[in-house]
Structures are given as C-alpha cells and as structure tokens.
Design an enzyme around this catalytic site. Structure first.
Site, PDB file in Angstrom:
ATOM      1  N   ARG A  98       0.832  -1.204   0.000  1.00 43.99           N
ATOM      2  CA  ARG A  98       0.000   0.000   0.000  1.00 43.99           C
ATOM      3  C   ARG A  98       0.864   1.250   0.000  1.00 43.99           C
ATOM      4  O   ARG A  98       1.844   1.352   0.718  1.00 43.99           O
ATOM      5  CB  ARG A  98      -0.907   0.004   1.235  1.00 43.99           C
ATOM      6  CG  ARG A  98      -2.219  -0.710   0.970  1.00 43.99           C
ATOM      7  CD  ARG A  98      -3.192  -0.507   2.097  1.00 43.99           C
ATOM      8  NE  ARG A  98      -2.907  -1.375   3.216  1.00 43.99           N
ATOM      9  CZ  ARG A  98      -2.534  -0.948   4.407  1.00 43.99           C
ATOM     10  NH1 ARG A  98      -2.401   0.338   4.653  1.00 43.99           N
ATOM     11  NH2 ARG A  98      -2.297  -1.803   5.357  1.00 43.99           N
ATOM     12  N   GLY A 107      -4.015  -3.533  -2.708  1.00 46.00           N
ATOM     13  CA  GLY A 107      -4.292  -2.599  -1.609  1.00 46.00           C
ATOM     14  C   GLY A 107      -4.431  -1.167  -2.093  1.00 46.00           C
ATOM     15  O   GLY A 107      -5.009  -0.318  -1.401  1.00 46.00           O
ATOM     16  N   ARG A 158       1.308 -12.394  -2.277  1.00 41.52           N
ATOM     17  CA  ARG A 158      -0.047 -12.740  -1.802  1.00 41.52           C
ATOM     18  C   ARG A 158      -0.667 -13.874  -2.599  1.00 41.52           C
ATOM     19  O   ARG A 158      -0.235 -14.178  -3.717  1.00 41.52           O
ATOM     20  CB  ARG A 158      -0.955 -11.515  -1.951  1.00 41.52           C
ATOM     21  CG  ARG A 158      -0.463 -10.279  -1.211  1.00 41.52           C
ATOM     22  CD  ARG A 158      -1.154 -10.119   0.083  1.00 41.52           C
ATOM     23  NE  ARG A 158      -0.595  -9.070   0.926  1.00 41.52           N
ATOM     24  CZ  ARG A 158      -1.178  -8.682   2.055  1.00 41.52           C
ATOM     25  NH1 ARG A 158      -2.304  -9.229   2.460  1.00 41.52           N
ATOM     26  NH2 ARG A 158      -0.625  -7.750   2.799  1.00 41.52           N
ATOM     27  N   CYS A 166       0.980  -9.284  11.994  1.00 42.99           N
ATOM     28  CA  CYS A 166       0.990  -9.419  13.459  1.00 42.99           C
ATOM     29  C   CYS A 166       0.068 -10.544  13.920  1.00 42.99           C
ATOM     30  O   CYS A 166      -0.488 -10.500  15.015  1.00 42.99           O
ATOM     31  CB  CYS A 166       0.597  -8.101  14.119  1.00 42.99           C
ATOM     32  SG  CYS A 166       1.851  -6.841  13.933  1.00 42.99           S
ATOM     33  N   GLY A 167      -0.132 -11.527  13.061  1.00 43.07           N
ATOM     34  CA  GLY A 167      -0.870 -12.713  13.488  1.00 43.07           C
ATOM     35  C   GLY A 167      -2.363 -12.669  13.208  1.00 43.07           C
ATOM     36  O   GLY A 167      -3.114 -13.492  13.740  1.00 43.07           O
ATOM     37  N   LYS A 168      -2.816 -11.752  12.340  1.00 43.01           N
ATOM     38  CA  LYS A 168      -4.256 -11.629  12.101  1.00 43.01           C
ATOM     39  C   LYS A 168      -4.807 -12.865  11.373  1.00 43.01           C
ATOM     40  O   LYS A 168      -5.721 -13.524  11.872  1.00 43.01           O
ATOM     41  CB  LYS A 168      -4.522 -10.364  11.284  1.00 43.01           C
ATOM     42  CG  LYS A 168      -5.978  -9.981  11.189  1.00 43.01           C
ATOM     43  CD  LYS A 168      -6.087  -8.660  10.426  1.00 43.01           C
ATOM     44  CE  LYS A 168      -7.523  -8.249  10.233  1.00 43.01           C
ATOM     45  NZ  LYS A 168      -7.644  -7.164   9.259  1.00 43.01           N
ATOM     46  N   LYS A 190      -9.390  -1.653   0.544  1.00 41.71           N
ATOM     47  CA  LYS A 190      -9.131  -0.603   1.528  1.00 41.71           C
ATOM     48  C   LYS A 190      -9.697   0.760   1.120  1.00 41.71           C
ATOM     49  O   LYS A 190      -9.861   1.640   1.955  1.00 41.71           O
ATOM     50  CB  LYS A 190      -7.620  -0.513   1.796  1.00 41.71           C
ATOM     51  CG  LYS A 190      -7.060  -1.764   2.479  1.00 41.71           C
ATOM     52  CD  LYS A 190      -7.861  -2.082   3.686  1.00 41.71           C
ATOM     53  CE  LYS A 190      -7.438  -3.241   4.565  1.00 41.71           C
ATOM     54  NZ  LYS A 190      -6.541  -4.250   4.172  1.00 41.71           N
TER      55      LYS A 190
HETATM   56  C1  SPV Z   1      -3.353  -4.979   4.850  1.00 42.69           C
HETATM   57  O1  SPV Z   1      -2.261  -4.489   4.575  1.00 42.69           O
HETATM   58  O2  SPV Z   1      -3.967  -4.729   5.897  1.00 42.69           O
HETATM   59  C2  SPV Z   1      -3.993  -5.915   3.912  1.00 42.69           C
HETATM   60  C3  SPV Z   1      -3.499  -6.013   2.552  1.00 42.69           C
HETATM   61  O3  SPV Z   1      -4.972  -6.527   4.265  1.00 42.69           O
HETATM   62  S1  SPV Z   1      -3.944  -4.662   1.588  1.00 42.69           S
HETATM   63  O4  SPV Z   1      -4.837  -5.081   0.563  1.00 42.69           O
HETATM   64  O5  SPV Z   1      -2.709  -4.154   1.038  1.00 42.69           O
HETATM   65  O6  SPV Z   1      -4.578  -3.660   2.429  1.00 42.69           O
HETATM   66 MN    MN Z   2      -5.861  -5.606   6.025  1.00 44.30          MN
END
Ligand code: SPV
Ligand code: MN
Length: 635
Positions: free
Chosen positions: A96, A234, A400, A285-287, A241
C-alpha cells in the site's frame, strides 16, 4: 426507463457497442450512466465493456486478463500469476502506498493530524489531470459488486471502473457480484464508486510505468475513490481498503462500525456451543493465523461491518468472500487449510512469487528455494541484486494469494448469511516485545474501546523503513480512519453502550520476549488465549482483576494448554508472561497521552480511563516498590 434512455451517453459507438449500452440502460440508473459518461470522457479508453452477473461475462474477464498478460497460467488448473511493478527493493508497487493515498478535504473542514489530506479542489484538479487519457488504447471494464452478502441490511453496493483485468478478476474472487442488485436500487445513488487505471503500462508482463504519478484520492463528499498508476490490490481494488475508508466515514455518521476485523468462529471442545469473535491486528501481526486457528472456522480475515441487531447482540458480516492473504510463511505444517486450498486445482491468483516450471515458490513455504526462475524482477537467480545493490529475494515478503473462502475446509457456514452472526468478543493486538501480557480482558466496554485505541505495534520488515519502531495503531485501523479520532472513539463508545449483549474486549500480544530477546510464546499458544476468551464470555472461567484489566488464572491456562496443545504450561511461564510490568505500562500511557493530546475533541471517557489507570499503576509502584508485580499479588 424512458427517462434514463433519454439521458445521452456521450461515448462514441466504436468505444461502446449497443450490447454494452443496453446492459447499462437496463439498470435504469441515471447516476451510473453519468459516472460512466464522465470518467470515460476523462480516461478515454478505446473500448468499454459492461460485465453483468452472467458466467459468460465473468469468464470474459478471466480470459482477457491472461490474454493481455496481466496474469499468466500456471501448471495447476485455475492457478495464475500476476506481478506488480518493481524498480528496486524500496521502490515498487507491491504494498500500500500510504504517502500518495489522501482524503480530499473541502476548505475549512477539520482534518485530524493522522489523516493524510489534500484540499479537495486542488486534489481533484491534480488527479483528473493525471487521469486525462490514462486508459488510452485500453479497455475499460464496468463492474458491479456488493460489499457484504447480497440482500442484507449491512451491505453497500459498489460500482468499479478499471482498465486492469487483474483488478477486475481479483474482485470477482473477493466480492459478491451485484449487477442484478443494482437494478433494485430503483435509480438511487446509494452506492460507492471507484475509478481505477493502471495507467501507462510497460514490459512483459505489463506493469504500471509511472509509479511517481501514483495517486489514490478519497472523495467522501461523492462516496468515490479515484486511483491511478498502480496495480497492487491494496491500492487498486476499489472494494478493499478504498471502500473501507468510505465505509468508516459513513458508519461514523450513522450508528454502526466499519472495522479492520477478521471474523472467527470459536468452537470450544466438549461444549455444545460456538461463538464468534472479531479481531484487529496491524499487517504481519498474526491476524490471518488467528482467523485460521486449527479446530475453528473462518468467516473473514480483513474487513467487517457491524450493526446493532434486534436480538440485543452486535451482528457482523464479512464484506468480502475471499482472502488476499500474505503468502510468506504459509506452509503445510502451520497452515494446512490454506496450503491445501492453494496447492490444488481451483481459481487462485498468486502475486509477486517466484515461478519455476509453472510452480509458485515463496518465502517460508518449507521447500528448497530454487536456484533460478522468474519473479517480479524478471529472470531471477539466487544472489540477484537490485540497482542499489540490495539482494532481491525469490519472492516478495508481501507476496499474496487470492482465493475464495468457500474453497477452504475451515470456511464458516454463515459466510453469506445476510443477517450476519452475533459478536461475542473482540480481540485487538500488536507486536509488543516488552509491555502487554499475552491476553488481557477489558474491565468493561469503554475500557475495551480504550484498549483498542491504545494498541501499539513494532514495525516489521513487511513495511518500508526501520524495523522495531513502536507505533500507535488505534484498532489497527489508523491507516484507514478518515474521520477525526475523537469522533471515531465516541462512535465506538455509543455503539457498545447501545447493546444489550455487549461483546467482551480483549487485548492480545503474541510477541512478548524475555530479556535475551527470545519469544515467550509458541505460534499456537494463541489458540489457548482464544479459547479462554470464549470461556470468559460464557463465564466458564474466573479471572484476576489488575489495574489494566483481567488476566487468566494459572490453573485454567494449565488445563487449556494440556487439552488443546498437549503442552505442560508451567507456573514459571505464567508468572513471566502475566506479571504486570508497571513501569513499562506507565511509559505506554505516556506515549498514548502524547498521541491523543494532538487530537481535538477526544471524548472524556478516554481521559478518565487513562488517568484512572495511571493512578492505580502509580499506587502499585508506591506500594510494592517494584517495576513488575506478580499476578499472585492480585489474588
Ligand atoms: C493490509 O495491509 O492490511 C492488507 C493487505 O490486508 S492490503 O490489501 O494491502 O490492504
Ligand atoms: Mn488488512
């Protein structure tokens, strides 16, 4: 119908043919027509193709993406590879772009110090100049999607225009199709819209050329986002997002929440029940690994909408139906469900990984790294360096996979339930080596909002810049919050307080280290924290009250570790992990205070909790004259 038909579509007939025009007219929506008209005239594509919900139309996008080279077929049926632009290890389009993502702010409107903004008139002028002719020679796809399950009170419709077939194909995997839903709008403008262009392309595979002119501008006034000169999901996918930012604005002006949450179905052993938990964590971070815990079910891993429901609970839906997951470290042993889904025939897009003889390889896949192959840098061999002398790994750390959740064996059965599912609890977590215990339950809802608002996380190599720098990450949502933080927190407070059955809130920390820098917990220990939290909701466990929240009792954890992980969890481990680090916690409060003092109109409850917690910690320090206090002292 006649009224709409009379609206002139000002696009040459060699750009849009009658069949595609008819698909637009059939929606009977003048707003859709106006948007298509306006942006086709700015972007000047050579062809406009309208995609309905028919399989034929959807297949067209999939085929076309391969034809133009944005994706290439791999050995396994349904698998494709896509690359995003790469110049050097620090200048690329594989993450991003926060610097160039800005909210357009009308003159005189308040802008929070955390939001990257630009004057609306100035920003629109700038981006429309960049977009002038940006689709020249290319095909513009017009697609209709739904954020959330169709026919649901939660959901918001979305119109996407893009000249990237990869963007369109990704959205087809990740979101629900909604051409027919648009007809039900009855001509209203109650939808979000997204205009995207990869801009001028270069090379084979074709990637965005003008990264220096990358722009992602969010227009809250029009409920629209304009994005240009990028392909990374992203940045490019409207519904990910970009839509989250619009939804945060809308929800904060209404009575619901739009959050950076996974949704997990928790199934405790031997109990005749299950519960749903949401969780927000910064990237890496483990999501996803929490959302994929063994023995549990996954409903979502990234973005959720929550609304108060008539059964007294908050209900939640996943606005997506797929995963755009980090592939780094996905391996057979740690992630059996994902591994299974992405190594067998089904529709899957890999991005920015290494390909050798039609097989994708990535960092941490548990296989031997090939000596050579092809990746985002072209032909790759072990030891290859970028222009600045930095070694190019075989796959990008932010590479990804894109796959539908239904394709996973652990998919939750309520994924498409238009009523969503009740939320029993919420987790917030960050990467914190020395302050917070592994799990902490909030004292009440408002304290939970405070806990979410004070999440801190150390930066990782997955983002640019120095590693290990502690940053505040309110609700792991800071990158997407487009309303003042004070307003956002007040909306959270009101939301929970309006519920008869309020979710319990927990802070987790999977990254606690000892003085020698060794992690205090194993990868799977989080399963025990999650099961404990679920048990707390159902009053299976008692807990110990401390000034910062409730911590588990040793005996309960010992049993859970034994039952779920066949691990002997010692009292020593517990004491080390759950001691209350008074000095470190006081320092954290200071950092949080400094951050929020920069913000106007932070609600009173936030300051009351902060000052109260500080006083209690200072009293403890005074009483024990120690930096750290054992959990037993609170019994
Ligand atoms: C994140 O960075 O929180 C993501 C991947 O889930 S993105 O599509 O780049 O936002
Ligand atoms: Mn995300």
């Amino acid at each position: 119908m006649d009224g709409v038909k009379n609206l002139p579509i000002d696009i040459d007939s060699d750009v849009i043919d009658q069949e595609n025009l008819d698909k637009l007219y059939a929606l009977n929506n003048e707003h859709v027509l106006k948007i298509v008209n306006e942006f086709v005239s700015y972007c000047k594509p050579s062809k406009v193709t309208v995609i309905t919900d028919s399989q034929e139309d959807i297949d067209y996008v999939r085929q076309k993406s391969i034809e133009v080279g944005e994706e290439a077929k791999l050995s396994i049926d349904g698998h494709t590879i896509h690359y995003d632009a790469f110049s050097t290890m620090s200048y690329h389009d594989q993450a991003r772009d926060k610097t160039n993502t800005r909210v357009l702010v009308p003159k005189g409107e308040y802008a929070s110090p955390w939001i990257n903004t630009i004057d609306r008139d100035e920003g629109l002028k700038e981006i429309l100049e960049i977009m002038d002719g940006c689709m020249r020679g290319n095909e513009c796809i017009v697609r209709f999607f739904c954020l959330g399950p169709t026919n649901s009170k939660f959901s918001i419709l979305a119109l996407q225009l893009t000249d990237s077939l990869y963007v369109c194909h990704s959205e087809d995997i990740l979101y629900r199709k909604a051409y027919e839903e648009f007809k039900k709008l009855n001509g209203s403008n109650n939808f979000f819209y997204f205009i995207h262009s990869a801009g001028e392309l270069t090379g084979h595979p074709p990637v965005s050329k003008n990264l220096n002119n990358r722009r992602i501008y969010v227009d809250l006034q029009e409920n629209c986002v304009l994005s240009v000169n990028n392909q990374y999901a992203g940045n490019s996918l409207g519904l990910k997002k970009l839509a989250l930012r619009l939804a945060i604005n809308q929800s904060n002006n209404e009575d619901w929440l739009a959050e950076h949450y996974f949704v997990l179905g928790v199934h405790p052993k031997g109990k005749n029940r299950m519960s749903y938990f949401c969780g927000a964590y910064p990237s890496a971070c483990g999501k996803t690994s929490t959302a994929m815990l063994p023995g549990q079910t996954v409903l979502g891993d990234d973005i959720a909408y929550l609304r108060p429901w008539d059964d007294g609970y908050a209900h939640v839906v996943n606005i997506e139906q797929g995963l755009f997951g980090i592939i780094k470290d996905v391996n057979l042993e740690d992630d059996p469900f994902i591994w299974d889904a992405i190594t067998t025939p089904r529709e899957t897009i890999f991005s920015n990984v290494l390909i050798k003889e039609g097989t994708p390889y990535w960092i941490g896949d548990g296989r031997e790294v090939p000596e050579k192959g092809a990746n985002f840098s072209g032909e790759w061999n072990n030891g290859k360096k970028d222009k600045e002398g930095r070694e190019i790994p075989h796959a990008h750390p932010n590479a990804r996979y894109t796959v539908r959740i239904e394709e996973l064996k652990n998919a939750d059965e309520n994924l498409h339930n238009p009523n969503g599912v009740p939320v029993h609890g919420i987790f917030y977590g960050g990467r914190d080596s020395d302050t917070m215990p592994p799990i902490l339950e909030s004292l009440n809802w408002e304290h939970g909002v405070f806990m979410g608002a004070s999440i801190e996380s150390e930066t990782t190599s997955a983002t640019l810049g120095a590693v290990g720098v502690r940053k505040q990450q309110p609700m792991a949502n800071l990158d997407f919050i487009v309303v003042p933080l004070g307003k956002y927190l007040e909306n959270h407070r009101k939301f929970g307080n309006s519920l008869e059955r309020c979710p319990k809130v927990f802070a987790t920390n999977y990254f606690l280290k000892n003085q020698d820098g060794k992690y205090l917990n194993g990868m799977l220990d989080k399963l025990c924290w999650v099961i404990w939290a679920e048990g707390r909701y159902h009053r299976d466990f008692e807990a110990i009250e401390t000034p910062v929240g409730y911590i588990p009792k040793y005996e309960d954890l010992k049993e859970l570790f034994n039952e779920y992980l066949e691990k002997d969890y010692t009292k020593g481990e517990y004491m080390e992990q759950f001691k209350i680090r008074v000095i470190k916690l006081l320092k954290k409060l200071e950092r949080i205070e400094t951050m929020y003092k920069k913000e106007d109109n932070v609600p009173d409850f936030f300051w009351t909790i902060l000052y109260d917690e500080r006083e209690k910690l200072l009293n403890l320090k005074e009483k024990y004259k120690k930096e750290e206090i054992s959990p037993d002292e609170f019994l």
